[in-house]
Structure formats: C-alpha cells, structure tokens
Design an enzyme around this catalytic site. Structure first.
Site, PDB file in Angstrom:
ATOM      1  CD  GLU A  78      -1.636  -2.443   1.367  1.00  0.00           C
ATOM      2  OE1 GLU A  78      -2.362  -3.369   0.961  1.00  0.00           O
ATOM      3  OE2 GLU A  78      -0.550  -2.630   1.980  1.00  0.00           O
ATOM      4  CG  HIS A 116     -10.842  -8.234   5.779  1.00  0.00           C
ATOM      5  ND1 HIS A 116     -10.231  -9.032   6.710  1.00  0.00           N
ATOM      6  CD2 HIS A 116     -10.176  -8.425   4.617  1.00  0.00           C
ATOM      7  CE1 HIS A 116      -9.230  -9.692   6.137  1.00  0.00           C
ATOM      8  NE2 HIS A 116      -9.179  -9.329   4.867  1.00  0.00           N
TER       9      HIS A 116
END
Length: 336
Positions: free
Chosen positions: A59, A128
């Site tokens: 990321e 998540h």
C-alpha cells in the site's frame, strides 16, 4: 439506467478513462481480475494494461507511486483493497500527498483519488471492516468523501478525479450490491428498494463540499453518511419521529451551512456513524453544532456510534448502530 453502487463506480471510472488520457487506475487485483469487489471489471480489457493495471501488495508503494504520477501530471485512481489496509500508506498520504501543494507553494499538486471499501457487513472481522474516516478528516490538505447511493457515488467519484487535491474516497461495502433499506439487522433478510438507483450513463458530477437533505423533517436533525443514512431513515419510519436526515456525502471539507440551517430549524440533533465513538468524526460534528447552533438547541446533542472496542467479528451486527439504537436516541432527544 438502474445501477448498483459497484456498477456506478465502474461507470465513473469508465467515463473518466475515456475523457482524459491522464487518468490511470491501479491497485491490488484491479486489472485482469477486476478488483476483489469487481468495481474495475472489464476496464483493463477496454483501455489496456498501461491505463488499468495491477500493483504489488504494498500500500505504501501504491500510494507513493500515485503521488509521483500526480505530481508529474497524471490523475491516478488507486484502490486500497480494504480501508483496513491503508495504514502502511498513511505516512505517504499525510506527509507527502496532503502537503505537496503547500510545501511547493502551489508549484505542484497531487490530483489523485484513493478508493477504499470501508465498514462492515460482510463478516470480514476486524481487519476487513473498519471505518477510519476520522483519521483522514483530521489531516489538512486532503478531502474525504463517502457516498451513500449509486447516483452520488458516480458523480462524486468523477468530481474527485477532476479535483486537483488528493481525495480519500470511502465506499461502504454494505451498499455495494444493494439494495438496502436499513430496517434489517442481518444480510440474510431480503433487501428492498434502496440504493439500486437511477444513474445517468454519461458524464456528470456531484459538487464536492455539498451535503444533501436526504429526508426532510421537522422534529430533529440527523447528521450522518454512508450506510447509516438508510439506518437513520428506517429509525425515523419505525419511531414515527419526523427526522430530517442530512447525508453529508463530503465529510471534509464540510457543507456547514446546510447542517446549521437544519439544526436551527428543528432545534434537536442526533449524530450517527458506524465508526467507534471516541474521537470519531461525530465528535467534530457535535462540536460544530454546539458552536453554531447553541441558542437554537432544545436538547443535548445525541451520538449513536459503534463501540469503543476492536471490531468484533462474531458480534458485528450488534456493533452496528441499528434502527432500534438510533430510534432510542431520537426519543431521548425529543423527551428533553
């Protein structure tokens, strides 16, 4: 035509890729596979691997590369597969993207959009399912957006891509494949009505920094966004309280005049969001209402939020503010 939010987001990227050769899309699995939620499905086949492509599981690398592309003149749209994964890129977002315009005295900008699926509802557990919007609204130099329906999702995403500042574009996963009516606490219950919406096929934009009155009302004002717009609507219907629901859409910069006008009209305010309570974005909303509407308030401001705990995998549907919890806050506000 009728679209889900996923289809609307895909349509937005399709339109912008066709309109502007400087738009590129990349991230984990967004190319050949079309994204874990299929938001970019078919775009690589249509526009080629130089415009829509996959990135390594890094990321920080994804966002760092996007900053360089944006400074060079491109308009990258990157996907962080889940909002929970953005933390390795936070330094790039805060220290580089957010500050580039100021540090260069306007010589460079970072016209980039970071898409992040956020919130719970898919039994994804604590890695998540997070709602980290407050970590971005706190940072000067970036915009934070969260749509609640397909029409706004497409129009806001195209406006973000055209904007010359970095934007965090948060997408509530519970609304992706809609419809969702807010009344039910578990996804096993059939969803009806919203937010499978009418969405133009071509180009249009929804103005940034503009909230909307999702539901007019006279008894109290609800300040909310994302999935909680529909939960608040369900609470109003079930409680019989005539709540005016303001869908913020653009969290920061904020459409303060719309919020203030509503609270001054109703005299009561309830803030609803899915994220944890302490230091959540609702605290900023409550402070702003207190500052601007104090002499118009007939009752203390109420907040309905997630718990101050790590995201509970087995109890996520109790963690979410549901219609019952929101309606209880409505009743408390009306009784005082």
């Amino acid at each position: 035509m009728q679209m889900t939010m996923i289809q609307a987001l895909r349509s937005a990227m399709d339109v912008m890729l066709a309109r502007d050769d400087n738009v590129v899309i990349f991230g984990q699995d967004v190319g050949y596979f079309g994204g874990v939620f299929r938001c970019t499905d078919g775009l690589q086949a249509k526009y080629g691997k130089s415009r829509v492509f996959d990135a390594p599981i890094s990321e920080g690398g994804i966002v760092g590369a996007a900053i360089g592309m944006a400074a060079y003149g491109l308009r990258p749209v990157v996907e962080v597969q889940f909002a929970d994964y953005f933390y390795p890129a936070y330094d790039q977002i805060v220290s580089e993207a957010a500050r580039l315009r100021y540090r260069s005295a306007g010589d460079f900008t970072a016209p980039m959009t970071i898409r992040m699926p956020c919130g719970g509802g898919i039994f994804g557990g604590q890695t998540h399912s997070q709602s980290p919007e407050a970590l971005f609204t706190h940072v000067c130099g970036i915009r934070t957006v969260m749509p609640s329906n397909p029409y706004d999702a497409k129009g806001l995403l195209m406006a973000c891509i055209e904007n010359d500042d970095p934007v965090i574009f948060l997408e509530p996963k519970r609304l992706y494949n809609g419809p969702f009516d807010g009344h039910h606490d578990r996804p096993a219950v059939p969803w009806t009505g919203r937010p499978l919406g009418e969405v133009p096929e071509g180009y249009y934009t929804v103005p940034l920094e503009s909230a909307t009155v999702f539901r007019p009302g006279a008894d109290l004002t609800v300040l909310t966004y994302g999935t909680m717009v529909f939960v608040s609507e369900a609470a109003a219907q079930e409680s019989g309280i005539d709540a005016e629901i303001i869908d913020l859409r653009s969290l920061w910069p904020l459409d303060l005049p719309t919020l203030v006008a509503s609270v001054k009209k109703t005299g009561r305010c309830v803030v609803v969001h899915e994220a944890t309570r302490t230091s959540g974005f609702g605290a900023e909303l409550a402070a702003l209402v207190q500052e601007h509407c104090f002499y118009h308030l007939e009752a203390p401001i109420e907040r309905v939020t997630g718990w101050d705990t790590p995201y509970p995998h087995a109890q996520e549907w109790a963690y979410f503010p549901g219609p019952a919890r929101v309606a209880a806050a409505f009743k408390r506000a009306m009784e005082k």
